[in-house]
Scaffold this motif. Structure first.
Motif, PDB file in Angstrom:
ATOM      1  N   UNK A  32       0.813  -1.223   0.000  1.00 41.10           N
ATOM      2  CA  UNK A  32       0.000   0.000   0.000  1.00 41.10           C
ATOM      3  C   UNK A  32       0.848   1.275   0.000  1.00 41.10           C
ATOM      4  N   UNK A  33       1.994   1.229   0.654  1.00 42.71           N
ATOM      5  CA  UNK A  33       2.875   2.401   0.695  1.00 42.71           C
ATOM      6  C   UNK A  33       3.431   2.693  -0.699  1.00 42.71           C
ATOM      7  N   UNK A  34       3.866   1.670  -1.393  1.00 44.36           N
ATOM      8  CA  UNK A  34       4.389   1.834  -2.753  1.00 44.36           C
ATOM      9  C   UNK A  34       3.300   2.391  -3.668  1.00 44.36           C
ATOM     10  N   UNK A  35       2.106   1.817  -3.581  1.00 42.31           N
ATOM     11  CA  UNK A  35       0.996   2.295  -4.407  1.00 42.31           C
ATOM     12  C   UNK A  35       0.686   3.749  -4.070  1.00 42.31           C
ATOM     13  N   UNK A  36       0.655   4.074  -2.789  1.00 38.52           N
ATOM     14  CA  UNK A  36       0.387   5.447  -2.355  1.00 38.52           C
ATOM     15  C   UNK A  36       1.426   6.406  -2.916  1.00 38.52           C
ATOM     16  N   UNK A  37       2.700   6.041  -2.852  1.00 38.63           N
ATOM     17  CA  UNK A  37       3.756   6.922  -3.362  1.00 38.63           C
ATOM     18  C   UNK A  37       3.632   7.114  -4.865  1.00 38.63           C
ATOM     19  N   UNK A  38       3.291   6.046  -5.592  1.00 37.07           N
ATOM     20  CA  UNK A  38       3.110   6.172  -7.042  1.00 37.07           C
ATOM     21  C   UNK A  38       1.873   7.006  -7.376  1.00 37.07           C
TER      22      UNK A  38
ATOM     23  N   UNK B 191       3.273  10.665  -6.352  1.00 34.08           N
ATOM     24  CA  UNK B 191       4.458  11.145  -7.051  1.00 34.08           C
ATOM     25  C   UNK B 191       4.422  10.895  -8.551  1.00 34.08           C
ATOM     26  N   UNK B 192       3.594   9.964  -8.994  1.00 33.40           N
ATOM     27  CA  UNK B 192       3.564   9.608 -10.405  1.00 33.40           C
ATOM     28  C   UNK B 192       4.669   8.624 -10.727  1.00 33.40           C
ATOM     29  N   UNK B 193       4.864   8.344 -12.013  1.00 31.86           N
ATOM     30  CA  UNK B 193       5.897   7.391 -12.420  1.00 31.86           C
ATOM     31  C   UNK B 193       7.250   7.747 -11.815  1.00 31.86           C
ATOM     32  N   UNK B 194       7.947   6.713 -11.340  1.00 30.63           N
ATOM     33  CA  UNK B 194       9.196   6.936 -10.614  1.00 30.63           C
ATOM     34  C   UNK B 194      10.196   5.844 -10.922  1.00 30.63           C
ATOM     35  N   UNK B 195      11.454   6.209 -10.865  1.00 24.87           N
ATOM     36  CA  UNK B 195      12.528   5.237 -10.970  1.00 24.87           C
ATOM     37  C   UNK B 195      12.703   4.491  -9.662  1.00 24.87           C
ATOM     38  N   UNK B 196      13.491   3.434  -9.701  1.00 27.64           N
ATOM     39  CA  UNK B 196      13.707   2.602  -8.517  1.00 27.64           C
ATOM     40  C   UNK B 196      14.271   3.416  -7.354  1.00 27.64           C
ATOM     41  N   UNK B 197      15.332   4.188  -7.613  1.00 27.59           N
ATOM     42  CA  UNK B 197      15.955   4.951  -6.530  1.00 27.59           C
ATOM     43  C   UNK B 197      15.034   6.034  -5.976  1.00 27.59           C
ATOM     44  N   UNK B 198      14.228   6.640  -6.847  1.00 26.23           N
ATOM     45  CA  UNK B 198      13.234   7.611  -6.377  1.00 26.23           C
ATOM     46  C   UNK B 198      12.249   6.934  -5.424  1.00 26.23           C
ATOM     47  N   UNK B 199      11.751   5.765  -5.824  1.00 26.75           N
ATOM     48  CA  UNK B 199      10.808   5.035  -4.981  1.00 26.75           C
ATOM     49  C   UNK B 199      11.442   4.661  -3.648  1.00 26.75           C
ATOM     50  N   UNK B 200      12.698   4.244  -3.698  1.00 27.40           N
ATOM     51  CA  UNK B 200      13.382   3.880  -2.455  1.00 27.40           C
ATOM     52  C   UNK B 200      13.443   5.078  -1.519  1.00 27.40           C
TER      53      UNK B 200
ATOM     54  N   UNK C 200      14.926   2.224 -15.445  1.00 25.09           N
ATOM     55  CA  UNK C 200      13.605   1.603 -15.336  1.00 25.09           C
ATOM     56  C   UNK C 200      12.684   2.581 -14.629  1.00 25.09           C
ATOM     57  N   UNK C 201      11.464   2.677 -15.119  1.00 25.11           N
ATOM     58  CA  UNK C 201      10.466   3.548 -14.505  1.00 25.11           C
ATOM     59  C   UNK C 201       9.241   2.712 -14.147  1.00 25.11           C
ATOM     60  N   UNK C 202       8.726   2.944 -12.951  1.00 25.81           N
ATOM     61  CA  UNK C 202       7.548   2.236 -12.475  1.00 25.81           C
ATOM     62  C   UNK C 202       6.368   3.186 -12.434  1.00 25.81           C
ATOM     63  N   UNK C 203       5.211   2.679 -12.860  1.00 31.03           N
ATOM     64  CA  UNK C 203       3.986   3.467 -12.820  1.00 31.03           C
ATOM     65  C   UNK C 203       2.839   2.516 -12.491  1.00 31.03           C
ATOM     66  N   UNK C 204       1.714   3.092 -12.151  1.00 27.41           N
ATOM     67  CA  UNK C 204       0.542   2.276 -11.861  1.00 27.41           C
ATOM     68  C   UNK C 204      -0.198   1.945 -13.152  1.00 27.41           C
TER      69      UNK C 204
END
Length: 129
Positions: free
Chosen positions: A38-44, A47-56, A92-96
């Motif tokens: 849920x925290x990862x989903x909330x941050x995305x 914050x929108x699409x994010x790289x791995x280090x941004x998410x960390x 790599x970029x992660x998005x929902x």
């Protein structure tokens, strides 16, 4: 199988339930019930699409190994999309996904409940108000 049928099958999420009857609460909990999901989903969502280090950085306290495993799990469950960006260096970029975006009211309700009912814990106190 037609293209439409294949597309519909690709967007269906696996259902898992306790007992004999299908239970939407159990199914949803199995999708987002892991500690960091849920925290990862909330941050995305925020914050929108994010790289791995941004998410960390956004998910304070998570290890790289756990973040990587959580993202793989969320990708497998079709909640998060992983895109390789062809730049130098490759990133790599992660998005929902659409399914991930549809969790917005659930995640924001969790946030709102926490804001209303929880307090920041002192070292020796519970966080429940």
């Amino acid at each position: 199988m037609s293209d439409d049928t294949e597309a519909d099958a690709a967007t269906q999420l696996e259902v898992w339930c306790a007992g004999e009857d299908w239970c939407p609460v159990t199914t949803t909990a199995s999708l987002i019930g892991k500690k960091w999901h849920p925290v990862i989903i909330h941050r995305l969502l925020e914050q929108g699409p994010s790289g791995f280090n941004e998410l960390k950085t956004y998910v304070d306290g998570i290890s790289s190994k756990v973040l990587s495993s959580s993202l793989d799990d969320l990708e497998e469950k079709q909640i998060v999309d992983r895109e390789i960006i062809s730049e130098k260096p490759v990133r790599v970029q992660y998005s929902l996904t659409e399914h991930g975006q549809s969790l917005e009211p659930v995640i924001f309700s969790m946030r709102d409940w926490g804001l209303e009912h929880l307090t920041e814990p002192d070292e020796d106190e519970s966080s429940v108000a």
